[in-house]
Design a protein around this motif. Structure first.
Motif, mmCIF file in Angstrom:
data_model
loop_
_atom_site.group_PDB
_atom_site.id
_atom_site.type_symbol
_atom_site.label_atom_id
_atom_site.label_comp_id
_atom_site.label_asym_id
_atom_site.label_seq_id
_atom_site.Cartn_x
_atom_site.Cartn_y
_atom_site.Cartn_z
ATOM 1 N N LYS A 143 50.080 28.996 61.566
ATOM 2 C CA LYS A 143 49.979 30.215 60.779
ATOM 3 C C LYS A 143 48.790 31.063 61.242
ATOM 4 N N ASP A 144 47.670 30.397 61.574
ATOM 5 C CA ASP A 144 46.493 31.121 62.038
ATOM 6 C C ASP A 144 46.746 31.787 63.388
ATOM 7 N N LEU A 145 47.448 31.086 64.278
ATOM 8 C CA LEU A 145 47.760 31.663 65.588
ATOM 9 C C LEU A 145 48.651 32.883 65.425
ATOM 10 N N ARG A 146 49.626 32.770 64.555
ATOM 11 C CA ARG A 146 50.551 33.880 64.331
ATOM 12 C C ARG A 146 49.818 35.090 63.761
ATOM 13 N N ARG A 147 48.943 34.850 62.799
ATOM 14 C CA ARG A 147 48.176 35.944 62.191
ATOM 15 C C ARG A 147 47.316 36.660 63.234
ATOM 16 N N ALA A 148 46.657 35.906 64.096
ATOM 17 C CA ALA A 148 45.823 36.503 65.140
ATOM 18 C C ALA A 148 46.667 37.337 66.092
ATOM 19 N N LEU A 149 47.826 36.828 66.453
ATOM 20 C CA LEU A 149 48.700 37.530 67.387
ATOM 21 C C LEU A 149 49.242 38.828 66.794
ATOM 22 N N GLU A 189 47.850 40.601 64.395
ATOM 23 C CA GLU A 189 46.742 41.537 64.246
ATOM 24 C C GLU A 189 46.345 42.189 65.561
ATOM 25 N N GLU A 190 46.344 41.431 66.628
ATOM 26 C CA GLU A 190 45.880 41.962 67.912
ATOM 27 C C GLU A 190 46.943 42.725 68.691
ATOM 28 N N THR A 191 48.194 42.349 68.558
ATOM 29 C CA THR A 191 49.234 43.021 69.340
ATOM 30 C C THR A 191 50.054 43.992 68.510
ATOM 31 N N GLY A 192 50.097 43.780 67.218
ATOM 32 C CA GLY A 192 50.905 44.624 66.352
ATOM 33 C C GLY A 192 52.398 44.354 66.486
ATOM 34 N N ALA A 193 52.749 43.302 67.195
ATOM 35 C CA ALA A 193 54.157 42.979 67.451
ATOM 36 C C ALA A 193 54.706 42.088 66.353
ATOM 37 N N LYS A 194 55.994 42.198 66.135
ATOM 38 C CA LYS A 194 56.674 41.264 65.249
ATOM 39 C C LYS A 194 56.840 39.970 66.028
ATOM 40 N N VAL A 195 56.334 38.916 65.472
ATOM 41 C CA VAL A 195 56.271 37.659 66.200
ATOM 42 C C VAL A 195 57.175 36.629 65.557
ATOM 43 N N LYS A 196 58.017 36.033 66.377
ATOM 44 C CA LYS A 196 58.832 34.920 65.913
ATOM 45 C C LYS A 196 57.993 33.655 66.013
ATOM 46 N N LYS A 197 58.136 32.788 65.044
ATOM 47 C CA LYS A 197 57.291 31.597 64.964
ATOM 48 C C LYS A 197 57.322 30.765 66.232
ATOM 49 N N ARG A 198 58.488 30.626 66.818
ATOM 50 C CA ARG A 198 58.601 29.750 67.991
ATOM 51 C C ARG A 198 57.926 30.340 69.229
ATOM 52 N N ARG A 199 57.620 31.623 69.202
ATOM 53 C CA ARG A 199 57.000 32.278 70.357
ATOM 54 C C ARG A 199 55.477 32.248 70.316
ATOM 55 N N MET A 215 40.338 35.347 72.378
ATOM 56 C CA MET A 215 40.985 35.285 73.693
ATOM 57 C C MET A 215 41.865 36.517 73.930
ATOM 58 N N LEU A 216 42.613 36.911 72.924
ATOM 59 C CA LEU A 216 43.469 38.094 73.054
ATOM 60 C C LEU A 216 42.643 39.346 73.274
ATOM 61 N N ARG A 217 41.542 39.462 72.572
ATOM 62 C CA ARG A 217 40.666 40.627 72.757
ATOM 63 C C ARG A 217 40.074 40.667 74.153
ATOM 64 N N LEU A 218 39.701 39.509 74.679
ATOM 65 C CA LEU A 218 39.182 39.460 76.049
ATOM 66 C C LEU A 218 40.225 39.946 77.049
ATOM 67 N N ILE A 219 41.415 39.429 76.928
ATOM 68 C CA ILE A 219 42.477 39.816 77.863
ATOM 69 C C ILE A 219 42.833 41.288 77.701
ATOM 70 N N LYS A 220 42.915 41.759 76.460
ATOM 71 C CA LYS A 220 43.253 43.169 76.235
ATOM 72 C C LYS A 220 42.197 44.096 76.820
ATOM 73 N N SER A 221 40.939 43.712 76.735
ATOM 74 C CA SER A 221 39.885 44.587 77.242
ATOM 75 C C SER A 221 39.733 44.503 78.761
ATOM 76 N N LEU A 233 57.354 38.545 72.960
ATOM 77 C CA LEU A 233 57.179 38.346 71.530
ATOM 78 C C LEU A 233 58.298 38.915 70.669
ATOM 79 N N THR A 234 58.810 40.074 71.019
ATOM 80 C CA THR A 234 59.809 40.689 70.160
ATOM 81 C C THR A 234 61.237 40.444 70.672
ATOM 82 N N LYS A 235 61.356 39.789 71.806
ATOM 83 C CA LYS A 235 62.679 39.512 72.361
ATOM 84 C C LYS A 235 63.235 38.244 71.753
#
Length: 88
Positions: free
Chosen positions: A2-8, A10-20, A66-72, A85-87
């Motif tokens: 749940k924490d990983l999904r929340r971070a993803l 928040e950082e990407t703004g994408a609709k995330v499927k749990k398995r992804r 980690m996501l912020r590092l990669i995004k920047s 993520l959305t596929k």
């Protein structure tokens, strides 16, 4: 998870499927491990700086960092890594 999904979300703004979520986490981790070891060590230093209260949700804070590092540093790679993520 749940924490990983929340971070993803928040950082990407994408609709995330749990398995992804887990797949994306390992892609981000692998990218840092093989392409930018300095950022991986920076992430480990960040992990050590978390206080006791933050440690309860350390997966969230670390993955968000980690996501912020990669995004920047590598915005194009972030799009490629998280493109699934959305596929279906």
């Amino acid at each position: 998870m749940k924490d990983l999904r929340r971070a993803l979300v928040e950082e990407t703004g994408a609709k995330v499927k749990k398995r992804r979520v887990r797949k994306c986490f390992f892609k981000v981790y692998s990218y840092l491990l093989y392409q930018d070891t300095a950022s991986l060590f920076e992430t480990l230093d960040y992990r050590n700086s978390l206080d006791q209260k933050e440690r309860q949700h350390e997966h969230y804070f670390i993955f968000r960092y980690m996501l912020r590092l990669i995004k920047s540093k590598y915005p194009n790679q972030c799009e490629c890594i998280c493109s699934c993520l959305t596929k279906g």
